[in-house]
Write a protein that holds these residues in place. Structure first.
Motif, PDB file in Angstrom:
ATOM      1  N   SER A   1     -88.507   9.760  10.278  1.00 32.68           N
ATOM      2  CA  SER A   1     -88.980  10.035   8.602  1.00 32.68           C
ATOM      3  C   SER A   1     -88.845  11.499   8.658  1.00 32.68           C
ATOM      4  O   SER A   1     -89.306  12.357   9.318  1.00 32.68           O
ATOM      5  CB  SER A   1     -90.343   9.380   8.610  1.00 32.68           C
ATOM      6  OG  SER A   1     -90.768   9.877   7.338  1.00 32.68           O
ATOM      7  N   ASN A   2     -88.499  11.894   7.467  1.00 33.98           N
ATOM      8  CA  ASN A   2     -88.582  13.336   7.219  1.00 33.98           C
ATOM      9  C   ASN A   2     -89.693  13.738   6.394  1.00 33.98           C
ATOM     10  O   ASN A   2     -89.528  14.895   5.870  1.00 33.98           O
ATOM     11  CB  ASN A   2     -87.130  13.991   6.701  1.00 33.98           C
ATOM     12  CG  ASN A   2     -86.793  13.517   5.339  1.00 33.98           C
ATOM     13  OD1 ASN A   2     -87.543  12.767   4.625  1.00 33.98           O
ATOM     14  ND2 ASN A   2     -85.277  13.367   4.974  1.00 33.98           N
ATOM     15  N   GLY A   3     -90.412  12.640   5.957  1.00 38.45           N
ATOM     16  CA  GLY A   3     -91.553  13.122   4.904  1.00 38.45           C
ATOM     17  C   GLY A   3     -91.092  13.036   3.470  1.00 38.45           C
ATOM     18  O   GLY A   3     -91.866  13.343   2.512  1.00 38.45           O
ATOM     19  N   GLY A   4     -89.814  13.101   3.281  1.00 36.72           N
ATOM     20  CA  GLY A   4     -89.389  12.990   1.752  1.00 36.72           C
ATOM     21  C   GLY A   4     -89.722  11.491   1.255  1.00 36.72           C
ATOM     22  O   GLY A   4     -89.936  10.659   2.007  1.00 36.72           O
ATOM     23  N   ARG A   5     -89.493  11.560   0.005  1.00 32.30           N
ATOM     24  CA  ARG A   5     -90.002  10.257  -0.921  1.00 32.30           C
ATOM     25  C   ARG A   5     -88.693   9.715  -0.909  1.00 32.30           C
ATOM     26  O   ARG A   5     -87.417  10.073  -1.203  1.00 32.30           O
ATOM     27  CB  ARG A   5     -90.449  10.597  -2.035  1.00 32.30           C
ATOM     28  CG  ARG A   5     -91.884  10.790  -2.035  1.00 32.30           C
ATOM     29  CD  ARG A   5     -92.314  10.798  -3.264  1.00 32.30           C
ATOM     30  NE  ARG A   5     -91.657  10.388  -4.521  1.00 32.30           N
ATOM     31  CZ  ARG A   5     -91.945   9.832  -5.648  1.00 32.30           C
ATOM     32  NH1 ARG A   5     -93.290   9.709  -5.799  1.00 32.30           N
ATOM     33  NH2 ARG A   5     -91.068   9.453  -6.646  1.00 32.30           N
ATOM     34  N   PHE A   6     -88.400   8.280  -0.404  1.00 32.53           N
ATOM     35  CA  PHE A   6     -87.630   7.453  -1.052  1.00 32.53           C
ATOM     36  C   PHE A   6     -87.730   6.897  -2.501  1.00 32.53           C
ATOM     37  O   PHE A   6     -88.802   6.239  -2.790  1.00 32.53           O
ATOM     38  CB  PHE A   6     -87.353   6.144  -0.051  1.00 32.53           C
ATOM     39  CG  PHE A   6     -86.268   5.358  -0.463  1.00 32.53           C
ATOM     40  CD1 PHE A   6     -85.190   5.727   0.061  1.00 32.53           C
ATOM     41  CD2 PHE A   6     -86.343   4.316  -1.133  1.00 32.53           C
ATOM     42  CE1 PHE A   6     -83.845   4.981  -0.260  1.00 32.53           C
ATOM     43  CE2 PHE A   6     -85.427   3.512  -1.562  1.00 32.53           C
ATOM     44  CZ  PHE A   6     -84.045   3.610  -0.847  1.00 32.53           C
ATOM     45  N   VAL A   7     -86.912   7.274  -3.398  1.00 36.73           N
ATOM     46  CA  VAL A   7     -87.180   6.901  -4.771  1.00 36.73           C
ATOM     47  C   VAL A   7     -85.967   5.855  -4.844  1.00 36.73           C
ATOM     48  O   VAL A   7     -84.929   5.830  -5.059  1.00 36.73           O
ATOM     49  CB  VAL A   7     -86.598   7.909  -5.796  1.00 36.73           C
ATOM     50  CG1 VAL A   7     -86.793   7.503  -7.007  1.00 36.73           C
ATOM     51  CG2 VAL A   7     -87.496   9.131  -5.359  1.00 36.73           C
ATOM     52  N   ASP A   8     -86.601   4.516  -5.520  1.00 36.69           N
ATOM     53  CA  ASP A   8     -85.963   3.357  -5.733  1.00 36.69           C
ATOM     54  C   ASP A   8     -85.608   3.471  -7.401  1.00 36.69           C
ATOM     55  O   ASP A   8     -86.473   3.480  -8.249  1.00 36.69           O
ATOM     56  CB  ASP A   8     -86.850   2.025  -5.527  1.00 36.69           C
ATOM     57  CG  ASP A   8     -86.147   0.731  -5.755  1.00 36.69           C
ATOM     58  OD1 ASP A   8     -84.848   0.783  -6.113  1.00 36.69           O
ATOM     59  OD2 ASP A   8     -86.744  -0.253  -5.629  1.00 36.69           O
ATOM     60  N   ILE A   9     -84.434   3.414  -7.730  1.00 41.04           N
ATOM     61  CA  ILE A   9     -84.013   3.576  -9.086  1.00 41.04           C
ATOM     62  C   ILE A   9     -83.298   2.442  -9.239  1.00 41.04           C
ATOM     63  O   ILE A   9     -82.994   2.282 -10.712  1.00 41.04           O
ATOM     64  CB  ILE A   9     -82.781   4.859  -8.821  1.00 41.04           C
ATOM     65  CG1 ILE A   9     -81.820   4.615  -8.129  1.00 41.04           C
ATOM     66  CG2 ILE A   9     -83.165   6.020  -8.792  1.00 41.04           C
ATOM     67  CD1 ILE A   9     -80.493   5.322  -8.407  1.00 41.04           C
TER      68      ILE A   9
END
Length: 113
Positions: free
Chosen positions: A71-79
């Motif tokens: 995990s890079n700490g970024g957010r996964f954005v579900d579009i």
């Protein structure tokens, strides 16, 4: 924490990194995060496996069949909103056209056996 990987969709993947040695070698020799050119003969004593294990513990990463994931700490954005029209055409997967049986055949006295 090291920030040599670009932040992306919440995960990072290193193809071909299958164990702690590979991970340590990647970080020290390939990533560009460390400059070992001035170490001379001391570079022969780097313990890539131990270093890679420490990184894996720190990052909480795992080895899979094809490489290392963390995990890079970024957010996964579900579009995707449930509407097929919001999926770009190049990403759509369609099933083949399924022919429907004409109901008028039954009405004309034709029956399946």
């Amino acid at each position: 924490m090291r920030r040599c990987w670009p932040a992306s969709f919440g995960i990072d993947f290193l193809a071909g990194v299958h164990n702690d040695y590979d991970l340590g070698y990647y970080w020290i020799e390939k990533s560009g995060c460390y400059d070992t050119s001035n170490l001379g003969a001391l570079a022969n004593y780097i313990d890539y496996e131990s270093f890679g294990r420490d990184i894996r513990y720190e990052e909480g990463g795992v080895f899979g069949d094809n490489g290392y994931v963390r995990s890079n700490g970024g957010r996964f954005v579900d579009i995707y909103d449930g509407d097929i029209e919001s999926i770009p055409e190049e990403y759509r997967i369609s099933s083949p056209v399924v022919m429907e049986r004409n109901t008028s055949e039954k009405q004309n006295g034709w029956h399946e056996r």
